[in-house]
Design an enzyme around this catalytic site. Structure first.
Site, PDB file in Angstrom:
ATOM      1  N   SER A 179      28.935 -79.350 -64.734  1.00 32.95           N
ATOM      2  CA  SER A 179      28.072 -78.166 -64.710  1.00 32.95           C
ATOM      3  C   SER A 179      26.861 -78.416 -63.801  1.00 32.95           C
ATOM      4  O   SER A 179      27.024 -78.620 -62.603  1.00 32.95           O
ATOM      5  CB  SER A 179      27.678 -77.814 -66.145  1.00 32.95           C
ATOM      6  OG  SER A 179      27.098 -76.539 -66.216  1.00 32.95           O
TER       7      SER A 179
ATOM      8  N   ASP B 283      35.578 -69.783 -67.619  1.00 31.54           N
ATOM      9  CA  ASP B 283      34.201 -70.202 -67.348  1.00 31.54           C
ATOM     10  C   ASP B 283      33.554 -69.257 -66.348  1.00 31.54           C
ATOM     11  O   ASP B 283      34.132 -68.989 -65.285  1.00 31.54           O
ATOM     12  CB  ASP B 283      34.252 -71.623 -66.765  1.00 31.54           C
ATOM     13  CG  ASP B 283      32.891 -72.251 -66.550  1.00 31.54           C
ATOM     14  OD1 ASP B 283      31.868 -71.579 -66.711  1.00 31.54           O
ATOM     15  OD2 ASP B 283      32.877 -73.462 -66.213  1.00 31.54           O
TER      16      ASP B 283
ATOM     17  N   HIS C 284      34.016 -73.470 -70.497  1.00 32.71           N
ATOM     18  CA  HIS C 284      32.977 -74.367 -70.000  1.00 32.71           C
ATOM     19  C   HIS C 284      32.559 -75.329 -71.115  1.00 32.71           C
ATOM     20  O   HIS C 284      32.429 -74.940 -72.263  1.00 32.71           O
ATOM     21  CB  HIS C 284      31.770 -73.517 -69.571  1.00 32.71           C
ATOM     22  CG  HIS C 284      30.711 -74.281 -68.870  1.00 32.71           C
ATOM     23  ND1 HIS C 284      30.717 -74.464 -67.511  1.00 32.71           N
ATOM     24  CD2 HIS C 284      29.591 -74.908 -69.334  1.00 32.71           C
ATOM     25  CE1 HIS C 284      29.651 -75.166 -67.157  1.00 32.71           C
ATOM     26  NE2 HIS C 284      28.959 -75.453 -68.251  1.00 32.71           N
TER      27      HIS C 284
END
Length: 317
Positions: free
Chosen positions: A163, A255, A285
């Site tokens: 991320s 995501d 995610h």
């Protein structure tokens, strides 16, 4: 409620349903301090157990404005010259820490049979951009010197993170390609990264509510980070990616950041970079640190790490 028109795995559906029943406020409502506590609490109940390590110790390295905490892992007590994995954690540049990502780092060391150094870079809003990329680059350069504190002869860097840490993976790799460290980056491996302007993507519209990471949280993280959206150290796809090392990249099918990873992988492929790209369907995610709650994510993580191993084994042959 998560949209039923998209394929959602059974264990992912169960986890999303549980989150909906629990309710609670988003990070954009509770703020950075409480958001950090929430992330730790979720990890404590939803993450798979840590692997046994022969070495695990907290250290510091020098940054531009003081010491940077790092955690060193090795599944072996001693080893010969080898690459070292530099791990850069996620959490929107605002939340996330060494503890949240501890178990994942032990998994990486166990699976790849390599040392791992996890970096506790400075977080926004207390330390906005470019504190995070500054710290990550400093830590990478420190590891590359084979510091005595590690007791390892480092032959190359494998840079990875998820991320926001996926963003920092690409940014740090770009910086080290432009101005090399003592050893090369041999593989970069971003996990569902923020690589481009996510707000313009179809996945951001499709999955911005009901799939753990929300559009509201993303907007808040962006605000806290306070970066320049024209700076390649914030939006790395804008940088010079022409000499990027072999890359392993994965995204999650549900995501909001999915299409940013897709776009970056396609960009590298068009530039002639060797890329292994995985888009894992039906999962959200954050799955790499929620493997107890979503056990199917373990196989995805192993596929991702397996591709890194293939590249490293080929280089060593």
């Amino acid at each position: 409620m998560a949209d039923t028109e998209h394929f959602v795995r059974e264990d992912v559906r169960g986890f999303l349903d549980m989150l909906e029943q629990i309710g609670g406020q988003g990070v954009e409502e509770v703020g950075a301090v409480m958001g950090r506590e929430q992330m730790r609490a979720m990890g404590a109940i939803a993450e798979a157990p840590a692997r046994e390590m022969a070495v695990q110790k907290d250290l510091t390295c020098s940054g531009s404005l003081g010491d940077i905490p790092v955690r060193f892992y090795d599944v072996k007590a001693e080893r010969g010259p080898s690459p070292v994995v530099l791990f850069l954690h996620g959490g929107g540049f605002v939340i996330g820490d060494l503890e949240v990502y501890n178990n994942l780092c032990t998994e990486i060391s166990h699976f790849l049979d390599l040392p791992v150094v996890s970096v506790d870079y400075r977080l926004a809003p207390e330390h906005p951009f470019p504190a995070a990329p500054d710290d990550c680059e400093a830590a990478a350069r420190w590891v590359a010197t084979s510091p005595e504190a590690l007791g390892r002869e480092v032959t190359g860097l494998v840079i990875t993170g998820d991320s926001a840490g996926g963003n920092l993976t690409i940014v740090t790799t770009n910086q080290l390609m432009a101005n090399p460290a003592d050893v090369p980056v041999v593989v970069q491996a971003p996990i569902y990264p923020v690589a481009s302007d996510v707000s313009q993507h179809e996945s951001f519209a499709s999955f911005s509510d009901g799939y753990l990471l929300t559009g509201a949280a993303m907007a808040w993280f962006t605000q806290q980070y306070a970066a320049d959206d024209t700076d390649p150290r914030n939006v790395p796809i804008l940088g010079d990616c022409s000499n990027t090392p072999p890359t392993v990249l994965c995204t999650a099918g549900l995501d909001p950041l999915r299409d940013s990873g897709r776009e970056y992988a396609a960009h590298l492929i068009q530039l002639g970079t060797e890329v292994s790209y995985f888009e894992f369907p039906g999962i959200i995610h954050g799955f790499t640190t929620l493997r107890k709650a979503m056990p199917s994510g373990q196989a995805d993580l192993e596929a991702f790490l397996g591709a890194i191993k293939v590249k490293l084994d080929r280089m060593a042959a």
